[in-house]
Motif scaffolding. Structure first.
Motif, PDB file in Angstrom:
ATOM      1  N   THR A  12     -15.891  26.662  -5.234  1.00  0.00           N
ATOM      2  CA  THR A  12     -15.697  25.438  -4.461  1.00  0.00           C
ATOM      3  C   THR A  12     -14.622  24.572  -5.083  1.00  0.00           C
ATOM      4  OG1 THR A  12     -18.007  25.435  -3.729  1.00  0.00           O
ATOM      5  CG2 THR A  12     -16.837  23.342  -3.637  1.00  0.00           C
ATOM      6  N   SER A  13     -14.673  24.435  -6.415  1.00  0.00           N
ATOM      7  CA  SER A  13     -13.685  23.599  -7.110  1.00  0.00           C
ATOM      8  C   SER A  13     -12.289  24.195  -6.992  1.00  0.00           C
ATOM      9  CB  SER A  13     -14.070  23.432  -8.582  1.00  0.00           C
ATOM     10  OG  SER A  13     -13.903  24.631  -9.314  1.00  0.00           O
ATOM     11  N   LEU A  14     -12.180  25.520  -7.108  1.00  0.00           N
ATOM     12  CA  LEU A  14     -10.871  26.161  -7.004  1.00  0.00           C
ATOM     13  C   LEU A  14     -10.266  25.991  -5.621  1.00  0.00           C
ATOM     14  CD1 LEU A  14     -11.401  27.358  -9.814  1.00  0.00           C
ATOM     15  CD2 LEU A  14     -10.697  29.582  -8.935  1.00  0.00           C
ATOM     16  N   CYS A  15     -11.083  26.177  -4.583  1.00  0.00           N
ATOM     17  CA  CYS A  15     -10.581  26.048  -3.211  1.00  0.00           C
ATOM     18  C   CYS A  15     -10.161  24.617  -2.901  1.00  0.00           C
ATOM     19  CB  CYS A  15     -11.652  26.501  -2.219  1.00  0.00           C
ATOM     20  SG  CYS A  15     -11.987  28.277  -2.247  1.00  0.00           S
ATOM     21  N   LEU A  16     -10.956  23.646  -3.369  1.00  0.00           N
ATOM     22  CA  LEU A  16     -10.641  22.253  -3.094  1.00  0.00           C
ATOM     23  C   LEU A  16      -9.340  21.839  -3.777  1.00  0.00           C
ATOM     24  CD1 LEU A  16     -13.265  19.457  -2.863  1.00  0.00           C
ATOM     25  CD2 LEU A  16     -11.073  18.990  -3.942  1.00  0.00           C
ATOM     26  N   ILE A  17      -9.184  22.227  -5.036  1.00  0.00           N
ATOM     27  CA  ILE A  17      -7.969  21.882  -5.772  1.00  0.00           C
ATOM     28  C   ILE A  17      -6.760  22.611  -5.181  1.00  0.00           C
ATOM     29  CG2 ILE A  17      -6.826  22.121  -8.017  1.00  0.00           C
ATOM     30  CD1 ILE A  17      -9.545  21.515  -9.304  1.00  0.00           C
ATOM     31  N   PHE A  18      -6.942  23.864  -4.786  1.00  0.00           N
ATOM     32  CA  PHE A  18      -5.863  24.631  -4.167  1.00  0.00           C
ATOM     33  C   PHE A  18      -5.346  23.921  -2.917  1.00  0.00           C
ATOM     34  CE2 PHE A  18      -4.569  27.587  -0.847  1.00  0.00           C
ATOM     35  CZ  PHE A  18      -3.605  28.368  -1.484  1.00  0.00           C
ATOM     36  N   ALA A  19      -6.254  23.538  -2.024  1.00  0.00           N
ATOM     37  CA  ALA A  19      -5.846  22.903  -0.765  1.00  0.00           C
ATOM     38  C   ALA A  19      -5.219  21.535  -1.005  1.00  0.00           C
ATOM     39  CB  ALA A  19      -7.058  22.776   0.166  1.00  0.00           C
ATOM     40  N   SER A  20      -5.796  20.771  -1.934  1.00  0.00           N
ATOM     41  CA  SER A  20      -5.266  19.448  -2.237  1.00  0.00           C
ATOM     42  C   SER A  20      -3.844  19.533  -2.779  1.00  0.00           C
ATOM     43  CB  SER A  20      -6.174  18.743  -3.257  1.00  0.00           C
ATOM     44  OG  SER A  20      -5.612  17.530  -3.696  1.00  0.00           O
ATOM     45  N   CYS A  21      -3.601  20.445  -3.720  1.00  0.00           N
ATOM     46  CA  CYS A  21      -2.262  20.593  -4.302  1.00  0.00           C
ATOM     47  C   CYS A  21      -1.274  21.163  -3.290  1.00  0.00           C
ATOM     48  CB  CYS A  21      -2.329  21.486  -5.539  1.00  0.00           C
ATOM     49  SG  CYS A  21      -3.137  20.702  -6.952  1.00  0.00           S
ATOM     50  N   ALA A  22      -1.754  22.038  -2.396  1.00  0.00           N
ATOM     51  CA  ALA A  22      -0.877  22.580  -1.355  1.00  0.00           C
ATOM     52  C   ALA A  22      -0.353  21.460  -0.463  1.00  0.00           C
ATOM     53  CB  ALA A  22      -1.626  23.617  -0.528  1.00  0.00           C
ATOM     54  N   ILE A  23      -1.219  20.542  -0.060  1.00  0.00           N
ATOM     55  CA  ILE A  23      -0.805  19.405   0.766  1.00  0.00           C
ATOM     56  C   ILE A  23       0.108  18.479  -0.022  1.00  0.00           C
ATOM     57  CG2 ILE A  23      -1.630  17.302   1.905  1.00  0.00           C
ATOM     58  CD1 ILE A  23      -4.132  18.870   2.723  1.00  0.00           C
TER      59      ILE A  23
END
Length: 387
Positions: free
Chosen positions: A210-221
């Motif tokens: 969950t933490s990896l996916c959230l950080i991935f999407a946040s940094c992508a944006i």
């Protein structure tokens, strides 16, 4: 002494933010000056991100072997070399060559200072640490816009950034006695285990994916807006390059303000609630980008994208030592690597899309990452039960 050292660490994160925003803001001027295709930015950003991912994955071993102070000095000097090299580059090959020290320096200092702050300082300090990054990414486009509107050009802007990085490295050298004194004091937060674990073991921990996916999407944006926001305003809203760079400055100002507010409200609101509020703000702002035609309203929407996204990363970093206390240093390195993978993939993919179909598709592209961000933000409330 701890407060004085915290100010030095803040300066390190200001320096970390300077290269991240400068490249996206300077690219319209660079590709016009050197007659490069617009998508060639992909090669440079991908190489920087690959180096960041590698250094982040290795951060657990590096931080265990070397002190955070020495890692910060070397990393800052590497980024300075990269910025100076950019200022002399006349073709894609040299940009890629100097992207290597820039990427390794950024990834290493990011992991080292995040973990050091989690060990020795409070949640409020963690938010203000990332606010310092917001200051760096805000000041950088402004300095560049001044250079572009004067006689210095984009090369002069990079040389100014190089001088700033040298100054920060010098501050780290002067602060070496402070690091030793602070490390002998008890940590503000509960002690965090220094056990290093492999990725195969970390992936079994509750909340890890969950933490990896959230950080991935946040940094992508974050980095899609940072890298292509200026080009979006130039190509679709017809702003001059120097005005677009100055307008994108407000996007980074929104990030900085979001982290300031997060630090102020940290004693009163949980990190999970702050993240949820930030994602809601981002949702409204990205929705606004679909409907506005004015370049300044688009800049206004980008400001609120930054305002909402700004608190997400630091609050995830604050949650990590509590959720993954058995191996926080390693997990934090994996999380930062996940964010760097988002940085690696998202902006260059949009570069290809923008060149083929037009950069006006940027709001639709941001929506692709917003949807999983909303999903993982909701999932975090179930997986992060204890914090």
């Amino acid at each position: 002494m701890a407060t004085l050292l915290m100010l030095v660490i803040f300066s390190g994160f200001i320096g970390l933010g300077i290269p991240d925003s400068m490249f996206g803001a300077s690219w319209p001027a660079i590709y016009s000056d050197l007659n490069l295709p617009i998508s060639y930015a992909n090669y440079i950003t991908v190489l920087i991100s690959v180096c960041c991912v590698i250094s982040s994955m290795m951060s657990g071993r590096v931080n265990a072997k070397y002190s955070a102070a020495h890692v910060s000095i070397v990393s800052t000097l590497l980024t300075a070399i990269g910025l100076l090299g950019f200022s002399f580059s006349g073709n894609l090959l040299f940009f890629c060559l100097f992207a290597i020290p820039l990427g390794f320096g950024a990834g290493t200092i990011d992991s080292a200072l995040n973990h050091y702050t989690a060990l020795h300082y409070s949640a409020r300090a963690m938010n203000f640490l990332h606010c310092s990054y917001g200051i760096g990414v805000t000041v950088s486009p402004f300095l560049l816009s001044l250079a572009l509107s004067g006689d210095l050009g984009w090369r002069g802007g990079y040389r100014i950034a190089f001088c700033v990085q040298l100054l920060i490295a010098f501050l780290f050298v002067l602060s070496l006695p402070l690091w030793k004194r602070v490390e002998t004091e008890p940590a503000i937060e509960a002690p965090i285990s220094e056990t290093r674990i492999k990725f195969s073991s970390a992936m079994k921990l509750p909340g890890f994916w969950t933490s990896l996916c959230l950080i991935f999407a946040s940094c992508a944006i974050e980095f899609t807006c940072g890298t292509w926001g200026s080009t979006f305003l130039v190509e679709t809203k017809h702003l001059p390059a120097h005005l677009a760079a100055r307008t994108v400055m407000f996007y980074y100002l929104g990030m900085a303000l979001g982290r300031i507010l997060s630090g102020i409200f940290a004693p009163h609101l949980s990190s999970k609630k702050i993240i949820r509020m930030g994602v809601f703000c981002m949702t409204l702002a990205i929705s606004l980008l679909f409907f506005v035609s004015s370049p300044y309203l688009a800049g206004f929407a980008l400001f609120f994208v930054g305002l909402g996204n700004g608190p997400v990363f630091p609050n995830m970093m604050h949650l990590t030592p509590k959720q993954f206390e058995c191996a926080s240093a390693s997990v934090m390195g994996f999380q930062i690597a996940s964010g760097n993978i988002g940085i690696l993939l998202a902006p260059p993919i949009f570069g290809l899309i923008g060149e083929r179909f037009g950069v006006s598709l940027m709001p639709w592209y941001l929506l692709i990452f917003l949807i999983p961000l909303l999903i993982t933000c909701t999932a975090m409330y179930r997986t992060y039960k204890r914090v």
